[in-house]
Design a protein around this motif. Structure first.
Motif, mmCIF file in Angstrom:
data_model
loop_
_atom_site.group_PDB
_atom_site.id
_atom_site.type_symbol
_atom_site.label_atom_id
_atom_site.label_comp_id
_atom_site.label_asym_id
_atom_site.label_seq_id
_atom_site.Cartn_x
_atom_site.Cartn_y
_atom_site.Cartn_z
ATOM 1 N N LYS A 137 -47.169 -4.887 18.591
ATOM 2 C CA LYS A 137 -46.138 -5.859 18.926
ATOM 3 C C LYS A 137 -46.006 -6.907 17.818
ATOM 4 C CE LYS A 137 -46.605 -5.424 23.942
ATOM 5 N NZ LYS A 137 -46.986 -6.121 25.201
ATOM 6 N N GLY A 138 -47.146 -7.393 17.288
ATOM 7 C CA GLY A 138 -47.083 -8.385 16.211
ATOM 8 C C GLY A 138 -46.418 -7.818 14.963
ATOM 9 N N VAL A 139 -46.746 -6.568 14.625
ATOM 10 C CA VAL A 139 -46.134 -5.940 13.448
ATOM 11 C C VAL A 139 -44.641 -5.751 13.664
ATOM 12 C CG1 VAL A 139 -46.078 -3.835 12.088
ATOM 13 C CG2 VAL A 139 -48.274 -4.851 12.690
ATOM 14 N N TRP A 141 -42.640 -7.599 15.655
ATOM 15 C CA TRP A 141 -41.955 -8.881 15.594
ATOM 16 C C TRP A 141 -41.851 -9.374 14.155
ATOM 17 C CZ3 TRP A 141 -43.144 -13.815 13.946
ATOM 18 C CH2 TRP A 141 -42.271 -14.831 14.351
ATOM 19 N N THR A 142 -42.931 -9.161 13.354
ATOM 20 C CA THR A 142 -42.895 -9.572 11.947
ATOM 21 C C THR A 142 -41.826 -8.790 11.181
ATOM 22 O OG1 THR A 142 -45.265 -10.052 12.067
ATOM 23 C CG2 THR A 142 -44.288 -9.823 9.880
ATOM 24 N N GLY A 143 -41.733 -7.517 11.434
ATOM 25 C CA GLY A 143 -40.709 -6.719 10.760
ATOM 26 C C GLY A 143 -39.312 -7.152 11.147
ATOM 27 N N TRP A 144 -39.122 -7.452 12.471
ATOM 28 C CA TRP A 144 -37.790 -7.902 12.907
ATOM 29 C C TRP A 144 -37.432 -9.225 12.249
ATOM 30 C CZ3 TRP A 144 -36.523 -12.334 15.723
ATOM 31 C CH2 TRP A 144 -35.196 -12.398 16.160
ATOM 32 N N ALA A 145 -38.426 -10.148 12.156
ATOM 33 C CA ALA A 145 -38.148 -11.433 11.530
ATOM 34 C C ALA A 145 -37.825 -11.269 10.050
ATOM 35 C CB ALA A 145 -39.350 -12.348 11.714
ATOM 36 N N LEU A 146 -38.557 -10.405 9.354
ATOM 37 C CA LEU A 146 -38.265 -10.183 7.936
ATOM 38 C C LEU A 146 -36.878 -9.578 7.738
ATOM 39 C CD1 LEU A 146 -41.711 -8.798 6.668
ATOM 40 C CD2 LEU A 146 -40.684 -11.026 6.150
ATOM 41 N N CYS A 147 -36.515 -8.625 8.614
ATOM 42 C CA CYS A 147 -35.177 -8.021 8.494
ATOM 43 C C CYS A 147 -34.092 -9.056 8.730
ATOM 44 C CB CYS A 147 -35.048 -6.855 9.480
ATOM 45 S SG CYS A 147 -36.058 -5.416 9.051
#
Length: 369
Positions: A137-139, A141-147
């Motif tokens: 889940k953390g990975v 959310w981090t990917g969504w934020a970076l995108c």
């Protein structure tokens, strides 16, 4: 010899048959008879050897030896290629599997592999629930934020704070230009076009129409009428007389030139056909006299008698050879002479012999008179 002469006299045979029959009998007795006797002796010897030697030898020696050799070879092959593997499977591999490998495998599975698998399954479920799921889940959310930071928010800010205000300003400027510049200019151009059409193009067009009508009325119409009159006069005083003269000349040429020439050609064609037919008849007559008649005479008076003589000689030779064979068989084996099966008399339309005794044959037909 007296018997042969009596038979020849009874059968009505000529001197030619007697002259041919005597040498043929001599040749048959000297050459054919020894060869036939040797052949019959060899055949009898071969049949006796096959019946009394080779047959018992095959039945009582060769076949038992072959059966014994096959049995020994079968036992040896089984001993080398079959029984060792059957014995190893039956007395080694199968007991080892039943009493050692199978119980050991069941115990290993029951007390080691199954508990170890269950423990690993519990560890995997706990790690999935308390470690891998939060980490995933953390990975995510981090990917969504970076995108969003890299690919979405910059374009949204550019559109919202740069492109949209600039577009609105350009639209307002275009409306002002259209209202206060383009509309007055378009109206002025429309007024200038209407004035030019009314005060310039319309008078010029009317003048051109009047000039065209005057040119047609005072120039083209008189010229056309003059050309029509000239054409009628040329047709009446030139073409018509010339055409009539050409028609008259054609009729004269057909009547006094083409018709006689055609009649002459037809007559020449018929005369040539008659000449060719006469020549062909002459050629046929010459061919019949020079080639056909001599060939027919040669065939009738030379080839036909020669063929009859050859046929009679062949029949005489064949009959003599058969009689010599019958006499030799009768002298050697006794009893009446027996002809080969193919020489027996047969009924008309059937393949069965009339009797066991050969039918009398005459090499030459009976001559009457």
């Amino acid at each position: 010899m007296e018997l042969d002469k009596r038979q020849a006299a009874d059968s009505g045979e000529g001197c030619l048959v007697g002259v041919i029959r005597v040498p043929v009998k001599i040749v048959a007795l000297i050459v054919v008879l020894p060869v036939r006797v040797v052949w019959d002796l060899l055949v009898a010897f071969g049949q006796a050897v096959r019946r009394h030697v080779l047959g018992p030898l095959s039945v009582y020696v060769v076949q038992p030896a072959l059966r014994a050799a096959g049995l020994v070879l079968t036992v040896l092959l089984k001993l080398v290629f079959v029984w060792p593997w059957v014995g190893s499977w039956r007395f080694v591999l199968e007991p080892l599997h039943l009493h050692v490998l199978a119980p050991g495998g069941r115990l290993l599975y029951a007390y080691l592999l199954r508990p170890l698998g269950e423990a690993l399954a519990r560890i995997g479920r706990g790690g999935m629930r308390y470690l891998l799921a939060p980490l995933a889940k953390g990975v995510a959310w981090t990917g969504w934020a970076l995108c969003m930071i890299l690919f979405v928010w910059p374009w949204v800010g550019l559109w919202r704070y740069v492109l949209a205000p600039v577009g609105r300003g350009l639209l307002w400027l275009a409306g002002v230009v259209h209202r206060y510049v383009l509309t007055p200019v378009g109206q002025a151009l429309l007024w200038l076009g209407g004035a030019g059409y009314r005060y310039v193009l319309s008078p010029v067009g009317q003048a051109l129409v009047w000039l065209g009508g005057a040119f047609h009325q005072y120039v083209l119409t008189p010229v056309g009428r003059a050309l029509v009159w000239l054409g009628g006069a040329f047709h009446r005083y030139v073409l018509t007389p010339v055409g009539r003269a050409l028609v008259w000349l054609g009729g004269v040429a057909y009547r006094y030139v083409l018709t006689p020439v055609g009649q002459v050609l037809v007559w020449a064609w018929h005369v040539a056909g008659r000449i060719l037919r006469a020549v062909w008849r002459a050629v046929r007559l010459v061919g019949r006299v020079v080639v056909g008649w001599p060939v027919a005479q040669v065939y009738r008076h030379v080839l036909t008698p020669v063929g009859h003589v050859v046929r009679e000689v062949w029949r005489t030779v064949r009959t003599t050879v058969r009689q010599a064979r019958a006499d030799v068989r009768k002298a050697l084996f006794g009893g009446p002479g027996r002809e080969p099966v193919r020489s027996r008399a047969r009924t008309l339309g059937s393949t069965t012999a009339v009797s066991n005794t050969p039918a009398p044959e005459s090499p030459l037909p009976q001559r009457q008179g």
